[in-house]
Design an enzyme around this catalytic site. Structure first.
Site, mmCIF file in Angstrom:
data_model
loop_
_atom_site.group_PDB
_atom_site.id
_atom_site.type_symbol
_atom_site.label_atom_id
_atom_site.label_comp_id
_atom_site.label_asym_id
_atom_site.label_seq_id
_atom_site.Cartn_x
_atom_site.Cartn_y
_atom_site.Cartn_z
ATOM 1 N N LYS A 60 0.906 -1.419 -0.133
ATOM 2 C CA LYS A 60 0.228 -0.118 0.270
ATOM 3 C C LYS A 60 1.413 0.952 0.021
ATOM 4 C CE LYS A 60 -3.803 -2.923 2.529
ATOM 5 N NZ LYS A 60 -4.115 -2.967 3.940
ATOM 6 N N ASP A 120 -11.144 2.700 4.417
ATOM 7 C CA ASP A 120 -10.977 0.942 4.401
ATOM 8 C C ASP A 120 -12.558 0.447 4.159
ATOM 9 O OD1 ASP A 120 -9.202 -1.258 3.837
ATOM 10 O OD2 ASP A 120 -9.189 -0.710 6.243
ATOM 11 N N GLN A 172 -4.255 -1.900 9.539
ATOM 12 C CA GLN A 172 -4.536 -3.573 8.966
ATOM 13 C C GLN A 172 -4.765 -4.657 10.195
ATOM 14 O OE1 GLN A 172 -3.689 -4.077 6.303
ATOM 15 N NE2 GLN A 172 -3.662 -5.355 6.600
#
Ligand code: GUN
Length: 294
Positions: free
Chosen positions: A53, A120, A97
Site C-alpha cells: 500500500k 477501508d 491493518q
C-alpha cells in the site's frame, strides 16, 4: 476458451489516472493526498500488504505514512493513535491493518475511526451507508471486484451471483453491492458460507461466482457452471521446495481444472489483489477531495 480479468494491467491504468490527477492538483499548488496506515505486530502477510500500500501510494504521488506498534501494544495506546490521526488535518484517510492481536477488541478500534477518514469502509457508519445505498467508502476488495467487472463490461443485470464466504471485509459487502439497483450489479445474489448445505449444487447455479472462503483450491471443476465468470479472492502461500522463494501462490479455486469451464477468470496472483490496493487509493483520493472541498 476463457479470458483473463487482468487486474494487474487494469491497476496500472487506474494508477496512471490517479497519478495524472495528483499532478494536476499539485500544479495548482495544492498538497498531495495523504494515506496513513497503522500496523500492529509482526504478521508477515500484514507487513507485505502495508508495504505494498505504501509503495503504491508513492507511485501515484500520494504522501504515505506507516505507524508501527509492537504486538503487545495496549488497546488504549492504539485508540490514542487513532485519535491522533482523526485530528491530523494533513491526513486524509487511514487504515488499521487487520487482523489485530487477540487481546485487542477489533470492533472498539474500528469504531474509533472517523468515518470521513475511514478509507477501508469498515466503520459501522460506512457499512450502514453502503447498505442503504448512500454515498460512502466501499471496502477495497469488493470495490476492486466491481471495478474489474464494470471495466470489462461483464454483463451482470439479472444474473445469479453466488458469493462464497461471509466475512465483513469481502463476502458480506460483495453480496450487498451485487444486489443493488445500479449498473454493474442488479444481480440475484446468494451468499454461501461454511455451514451452507450442498454447496456445489448452489455454486453450479452461478453465472458470476465470487470465492472468498480463505481455503486453498477449495473450488473444484464439479462446482462451476460452464461459461461462468469466476472471481477468486483467495491468495495463499504453499510451501514448495522447487521454488527459489520456497513457496508458490494459489487461490481459493483450483484453477488447473476450473478455468477451462469459465468465460472469464481472475488469475492468482494478478487478479483481485492489485485492484484492492488501487481501490484504497481511489477512496483516499475521494477522502482528500471532500476534505479539501474540491
Ligand atoms: N486485512 C485483510 N484485508 C484488509 C483490508 O482490506 N484492510 C485492512 N485494514 N486490513 C485487511
Amino acid at each position: 476458451m476463457y479470458q483473463l480479468l487482468d487486474g494487474k494491467s487494469m491497476s496500472a491504468t487506474i494508477k496512471e489516472e490517479l497519478a495524472n490527477e495528483v499532478r494536476s492538483l499539485t500544479a495548482k499548488g495544492l498538497r498531495r493526498p495523504h494515506l496513513a496506515a497503522i500496523l500492529v505486530g509482526d504478521d508477515g502477510a500484514s507487513q507485505t500488504y502495508v508495504a505494498s500500500k505504501e509503495k503504491s501510494s508513492h507511485e501515484v504521488g500520494f504522501t504515505s505514512s506507516v505507524y508501527r506498534y509492537s504486538a503487545n501494544t495496549s488497546e488504549e495506546e492504539l485508540l490514542r493513535a487513532i485519535e491522533f490521526l482523526n485530528d491530523d488535518d494533513e491526513v486524509d484517510g487511514f487504515i488499521v491493518q487487520l487482523p489485530l492481536p487477540k487481546h485487542i477488541n477489533e470492533q472498539h478500534i474500528i469504531q474509533a475511526i472517523n468515518p470521513d477518514k475511514d478509507v477501508d469502509g469498515f466503520t459501522p457508519v460506512n457499512v450502514g451507508r453502503m447498505v442503504l445505498g448512500e454515498e460512502c467508502f466501499v471496502p477495497a476488495t469488493p470495490m476492486g471486484i466491481c471495478t474489474l467487472l464494470e471495466r470489462y463490461n461483464i454483463e451482470t443485470e439479472g444474473k445469479h451471483c453466488v458469493v462464497v464466504g461471509r466475512s465483513n471485509i469481502v463476502g458480506t459487502p460483495m453480496a450487498n453491492l451485487m444486489s443493488r439497483n445500479r449498473k454493474g450489479a442488479n444481480c440475484t445474489v446468494t451468499l454461501c458460507h461454511s455451514r451452507t448445505a450442498n454447496l456445489p449444487a448452489i455454486t453450479r447455479q452461478a453465472d458470476i461466482l465470487v470465492v472468498a472462503i480463505g481455503k486453498p483450491e477449495f473450488v473444484t471443476a464439479d462446482m462451476v457452471k460452464e461459461g461462468a465468470v469466476l472471481v477468486d479472492v483467495g491468495i495463499h502461500r504453499i510451501p514448495d521446495e522447487s521454488k527459489k522463494s520456497g513457496f508458490h501462490l494459489c487461490g481459493d479455486v483450483k484453477h488447473s481444472e476450473v478455468d477451462e469451464h469459465c468465460s472469464w477468470v481472475t488469475p492468482v496472483p494478478g487478479g483481485v489483489g492489485p485492484l484492492t490496493i488501487v481501490s484504497l487509493l481511489q477512496n483516499t483520493m475521494k477522502a482528500y477531495r471532500r476534505h479539501m472541498n474540491l
